[in-house]
Design an enzyme around this catalytic site. Structure first.
Site, PDB file in Angstrom:
ATOM      1  N   ASP A  44     -42.812 -43.228  37.987  1.00 31.23           N
ATOM      2  CA  ASP A  44     -43.540 -43.218  37.097  1.00 31.23           C
ATOM      3  C   ASP A  44     -43.740 -41.754  36.950  1.00 31.23           C
ATOM      4  O   ASP A  44     -43.492 -40.825  37.702  1.00 31.23           O
ATOM      5  CB  ASP A  44     -44.974 -43.391  37.455  1.00 31.23           C
ATOM      6  CG  ASP A  44     -45.768 -43.979  36.293  1.00 31.23           C
ATOM      7  OD1 ASP A  44     -45.732 -43.489  35.181  1.00 31.23           O
ATOM      8  OD2 ASP A  44     -46.227 -45.211  36.389  1.00 31.23           O
ATOM      9  N   ASN A  67     -51.599 -48.506  57.494  1.00 31.86           N
ATOM     10  CA  ASN A  67     -52.207 -47.595  58.410  1.00 31.86           C
ATOM     11  C   ASN A  67     -53.872 -47.917  58.579  1.00 31.86           C
ATOM     12  O   ASN A  67     -54.598 -47.012  59.138  1.00 31.86           O
ATOM     13  CB  ASN A  67     -51.891 -46.105  58.381  1.00 31.86           C
ATOM     14  CG  ASN A  67     -52.326 -45.586  57.007  1.00 31.86           C
ATOM     15  OD1 ASN A  67     -53.005 -46.293  56.262  1.00 31.86           O
ATOM     16  ND2 ASN A  67     -52.087 -44.285  56.543  1.00 31.86           N
ATOM     17  N   ASP A  73     -49.713 -47.973  50.893  1.00 34.40           N
ATOM     18  CA  ASP A  73     -48.927 -46.807  50.936  1.00 34.40           C
ATOM     19  C   ASP A  73     -47.444 -47.267  50.955  1.00 34.40           C
ATOM     20  O   ASP A  73     -47.139 -48.483  50.798  1.00 34.40           O
ATOM     21  CB  ASP A  73     -49.255 -46.287  52.455  1.00 34.40           C
ATOM     22  CG  ASP A  73     -49.361 -47.230  53.671  1.00 34.40           C
ATOM     23  OD1 ASP A  73     -48.559 -48.057  53.372  1.00 34.40           O
ATOM     24  OD2 ASP A  73     -50.382 -47.027  54.096  1.00 34.40           O
ATOM     25  N   HIS A 114     -51.472 -52.159  35.025  1.00 37.28           N
ATOM     26  CA  HIS A 114     -52.781 -51.160  35.574  1.00 37.28           C
ATOM     27  C   HIS A 114     -53.785 -50.611  34.458  1.00 37.28           C
ATOM     28  O   HIS A 114     -54.765 -50.187  35.045  1.00 37.28           O
ATOM     29  CB  HIS A 114     -52.271 -50.170  36.559  1.00 37.28           C
ATOM     30  CG  HIS A 114     -51.434 -49.092  35.717  1.00 37.28           C
ATOM     31  ND1 HIS A 114     -50.484 -49.269  34.968  1.00 37.28           N
ATOM     32  CD2 HIS A 114     -51.871 -47.679  35.364  1.00 37.28           C
ATOM     33  CE1 HIS A 114     -50.136 -48.095  34.363  1.00 37.28           C
ATOM     34  NE2 HIS A 114     -51.099 -47.059  34.594  1.00 37.28           N
ATOM     35  N   ASP A 115     -53.478 -50.627  33.213  1.00 36.59           N
ATOM     36  CA  ASP A 115     -54.308 -50.305  32.194  1.00 36.59           C
ATOM     37  C   ASP A 115     -55.156 -51.410  31.536  1.00 36.59           C
ATOM     38  O   ASP A 115     -56.165 -51.294  31.045  1.00 36.59           O
ATOM     39  CB  ASP A 115     -53.579 -49.478  31.474  1.00 36.59           C
ATOM     40  CG  ASP A 115     -53.382 -47.903  32.008  1.00 36.59           C
ATOM     41  OD1 ASP A 115     -53.972 -47.719  32.714  1.00 36.59           O
ATOM     42  OD2 ASP A 115     -52.187 -47.567  31.473  1.00 36.59           O
ATOM     43  N   ASP A 121     -51.184 -51.814  52.716  1.00 42.79           N
ATOM     44  CA  ASP A 121     -51.986 -50.813  53.440  1.00 42.79           C
ATOM     45  C   ASP A 121     -51.412 -50.841  54.884  1.00 42.79           C
ATOM     46  O   ASP A 121     -51.724 -51.692  55.585  1.00 42.79           O
ATOM     47  CB  ASP A 121     -53.345 -50.638  53.433  1.00 42.79           C
ATOM     48  CG  ASP A 121     -54.072 -49.519  54.457  1.00 42.79           C
ATOM     49  OD1 ASP A 121     -53.244 -48.520  54.797  1.00 42.79           O
ATOM     50  OD2 ASP A 121     -55.151 -49.744  54.754  1.00 42.79           O
ATOM     51  N   ASP A 124     -56.040 -47.202  56.367  1.00 35.77           N
ATOM     52  CA  ASP A 124     -57.034 -46.379  55.859  1.00 35.77           C
ATOM     53  C   ASP A 124     -57.745 -46.869  54.471  1.00 35.77           C
ATOM     54  O   ASP A 124     -58.450 -46.146  53.714  1.00 35.77           O
ATOM     55  CB  ASP A 124     -56.459 -44.953  55.410  1.00 35.77           C
ATOM     56  CG  ASP A 124     -55.578 -44.949  54.493  1.00 35.77           C
ATOM     57  OD1 ASP A 124     -55.116 -45.966  54.071  1.00 35.77           O
ATOM     58  OD2 ASP A 124     -54.593 -43.815  54.079  1.00 35.77           O
ATOM     59  N   ASP A 152     -44.663 -41.962  31.238  1.00 36.48           N
ATOM     60  CA  ASP A 152     -46.214 -41.921  30.908  1.00 36.48           C
ATOM     61  C   ASP A 152     -46.458 -41.444  29.480  1.00 36.48           C
ATOM     62  O   ASP A 152     -45.972 -40.296  29.153  1.00 36.48           O
ATOM     63  CB  ASP A 152     -47.124 -41.183  31.930  1.00 36.48           C
ATOM     64  CG  ASP A 152     -48.416 -41.583  31.874  1.00 36.48           C
ATOM     65  OD1 ASP A 152     -48.947 -42.672  32.036  1.00 36.48           O
ATOM     66  OD2 ASP A 152     -49.260 -40.621  31.494  1.00 36.48           O
ATOM     67  N   GLU A 163     -43.617 -45.570  27.935  1.00 38.72           N
ATOM     68  CA  GLU A 163     -44.983 -46.134  27.253  1.00 38.72           C
ATOM     69  C   GLU A 163     -45.231 -45.248  26.151  1.00 38.72           C
ATOM     70  O   GLU A 163     -45.561 -44.216  26.344  1.00 38.72           O
ATOM     71  CB  GLU A 163     -45.977 -45.926  28.462  1.00 38.72           C
ATOM     72  CG  GLU A 163     -47.364 -46.323  28.211  1.00 38.72           C
ATOM     73  CD  GLU A 163     -48.578 -45.577  28.669  1.00 38.72           C
ATOM     74  OE1 GLU A 163     -49.687 -46.120  28.670  1.00 38.72           O
ATOM     75  OE2 GLU A 163     -48.386 -44.457  29.129  1.00 38.72           O
TER      76      GLU A 163
END
Ligand code: GLC
Length: 527
Positions: free
Chosen positions: A97, A22, A28, A318-319, A20, A24, A198, A257
């Site tokens: 993706d 910035n 990013d 990530h799944d 990150d 928040d 995807d 995928e």
């Protein structure tokens, strides 16, 4: 010369969680650009970025509301162009993706489509009247409940095989295909090197939308055979069209995928070079840490894909979680992470790394109150959701692991004080140092990149051993899946140790080798 995606190593970044810039609390694009030197030093050849397009983030970017820009939370188009430029300057490719089965319900296409039955975009999605006071058929959403949602505006239902905010596109409408082709061109013209596709097996649905037949299963979803929207011949035809477009650009690739339990997934290779370049096999996600189970997946896939096709391997994403937590919860965690790394990086096929696995990052337990993942919210505690495998990349010790100066959107994973880039870089025995060793070795050793794969044992017990051979170079790999030592008779002559978790590189070995518990060793046959 073999194409880059065949010889190379690809690293998946979940942009929300990498770096990150910035403060928040959300990762990013400038954050990624700032860490390209790290990735170059690690030795990866390509990055796959999970979705970065504008999105209401109901499914954290897998619900796209505009395919041609960047979500402000990740930065600007200028940030993206800089990332591509800087990555290319370091010899690193960038893969995006592409979510083409569905859009967000906030995409202007869907907003038009839902506005009235005669809107020109109506037929871009799948609208049907209800049946007997309920949905048009019995299809279920992967995220739970009926796959149909009634829209009060017109009284009809739309199909959503995932979240209600992810309406499925109608891939039987040629306007949809044409619009998506334009989107591909848009990104290819920007210099993007390829796409991760995807749910590539979902696109086209059976025209009649018939009910799914039932079968035995433990959950409502698995009690149906989803045969009317998975792996249809028409879906393969779409990908063949896209492949033709891709081939008009040099050096581009696509990875699918496809079917999650790999039934029919080999079909996405087409005849080997006329559909998609690579297709994930998720077989290793479901297997226990046993040499025999792992070898069976590998041998089976090498046989199933067309001979002109090329495998690729993945242990985490990530799944489906972090493999150290799946395979090695307990006392031998880091030791097993090393053996798993040796497997991934010496198999025949392109390795895909999931950010942080090179640090042996674990899955985090996320308390109910902090869950934000839709299936996690729906199924907890039966299913804990995916947030725990999307925790911040661990750069340094400290409360946010160097990920952000603000409050990270998801909590930091376990053992981050020890498992981070700063600490592990200084330690030659860390998991990170071992990944660096293996990646360097793979890059320098043609047999590891391109060689054949020949297992030594038909039914391995605790040791999986195999030979990789290419143009006269022969490399042997032995992986001890057990924590006990194990004897192994070396085949074919005298070897030099190239790398091992337990011994120095250099010495010569022949005859009987005693592998330590959890030892991985890579050997070069002397000629
Ligand atoms: C894929 C993605 C997953 C997403 C789903 C819906 O399986 O990997 O993260 O939720 O598709 O787009």
């Amino acid at each position: 010369m073999a194409p880059w995606w065949k010889e190379g190593i690809i690293y998946q970044i979940y942009p929300r969680s990498f770096a990150d810039s910035n403060g928040d609390g959300v990762g990013d694009l400038p954050g990624i650009t700032a860490h390209l030197d790290y990735l170059q030093e690690l030795g990866v050849d390509g990055l796959w970025l999970s979705p970065i397009y504008p999105s209401p983030m109901k499914d954290f970017g897998y619900d796209i509301s505009d395919y041609r820009s960047i979500d402000p939370v990740f930065g600007t188009m200028a940030d993206f162009e800089e990332l591509v430029r800087e990555a290319h300057a370091r010899g690193i490719r960038v893969i995006l993706d592409m979510v083409m089965n569905h859009t967000s319900d906030q995409h202007p296409w869907f907003e038009a489509s839902r506005s009235s039955k005669d809107n020109p975009r109506r037929d871009w999605y799948l609208w049907r009247p209800g049946k007997d006071g309920g949905p048009p058929n019995n299809w279920l959403s992967v995220f739970g409940g009926s796959a149909w949602e009634k829209d009060e505006r017109t009284g009809e239902y739309y199909l959503h095989l995932f979240h209600t905010s992810q309406p499925d596109l109608n891939w039987r409408n040629p306007e949809v295909t044409a619009a998506m082709m334009d989107i591909w061109r848009f990104w290819l013209d920007k210099g993007v090197d390829g796409f991760r596709l995807d749910v590539a097996h979902f696109l086209v649905k059976d025209a009649g939308l018939p009910d799914n037949p039932s079968k035995f299963g433990l959950t409502p979803y698995t009690r149906q055979r989803h045969e009317h929207h998975i792996n249809l011949a028409e879906t393969h035809a779409v990908w063949k069209e896209f492949r033709k477009l891709l081939d008009t650009y040099p050096d581009r690739m696509a990875v699918a995928e496809a079917d999650l339990d790999a039934v029919g997934a080999e079909g996405y290779y087409g005849s080997g070079d006329d559909e998609l370049h690579l297709t994930f096999n998720f077989g290793l996600f479901w297997r226990r840490w046993r040499a025999s189970e792992v070898q069976r997946v590998v041998v089976d896939w090498n046989q199933r894909i067309p001979s002109a096709g090329w495998p690729c391997w993945v242990l985490s994403n990530h799944d489906f979680g972090r493999h150290v937590s799946r395979w090695a919860a307990g006392t031998h965690t880091d030791a097993r992470a090393r053996v798993a790394a040796a497997l991934l990086l010496t198999l025949r096929g392109t390795p895909f790394l999931y950010y942080g696995e090179e640090l042996a990052m674990r899955r985090a337990y996320i308390p109910r109150a902090e869950i934000v993942d839709p299936p996690g919210l729906r199924y907890w505690p039966l299913y804990l959701g995916r947030d725990g495998l999307r925790t911040p990349m661990q750069w340094t010790p400290g409360p946010t692991a160097g990920f952000s100066t603000g409050k990270p959107w998801v909590r930091v994973g376990p053992e981050a004080e020890r498992l981070n880039v700063e600490v592990e870089s200084k330690d030659p025995d860390s998991v990170l140092s071992w990944y660096r060793t293996l990646i360097r070795l793979r890059r320098e050793t043609p047999a590891l990149k391109l060689g054949s794969f020949e297992p030594w044992f038909e039914k391995p017990r605790s040791v999986m051993a195999y030979t990789r051979e290419h143009e006269g170079q022969s490399v042997a790999v032995a992986l001890n899946f057990s924590r006990f030592s194990s004897g192994l008779n070396l085949r074919g002559g005298t070897y030099t140790v190239l790398a091992s978790t337990h011994r120095e590189a250099g010495p010569e070995l022949s005859g009987k080798l005693t592998l330590a518990g959890n030892e991985a060793v890579v050997l070069l046959l002397k000629r």
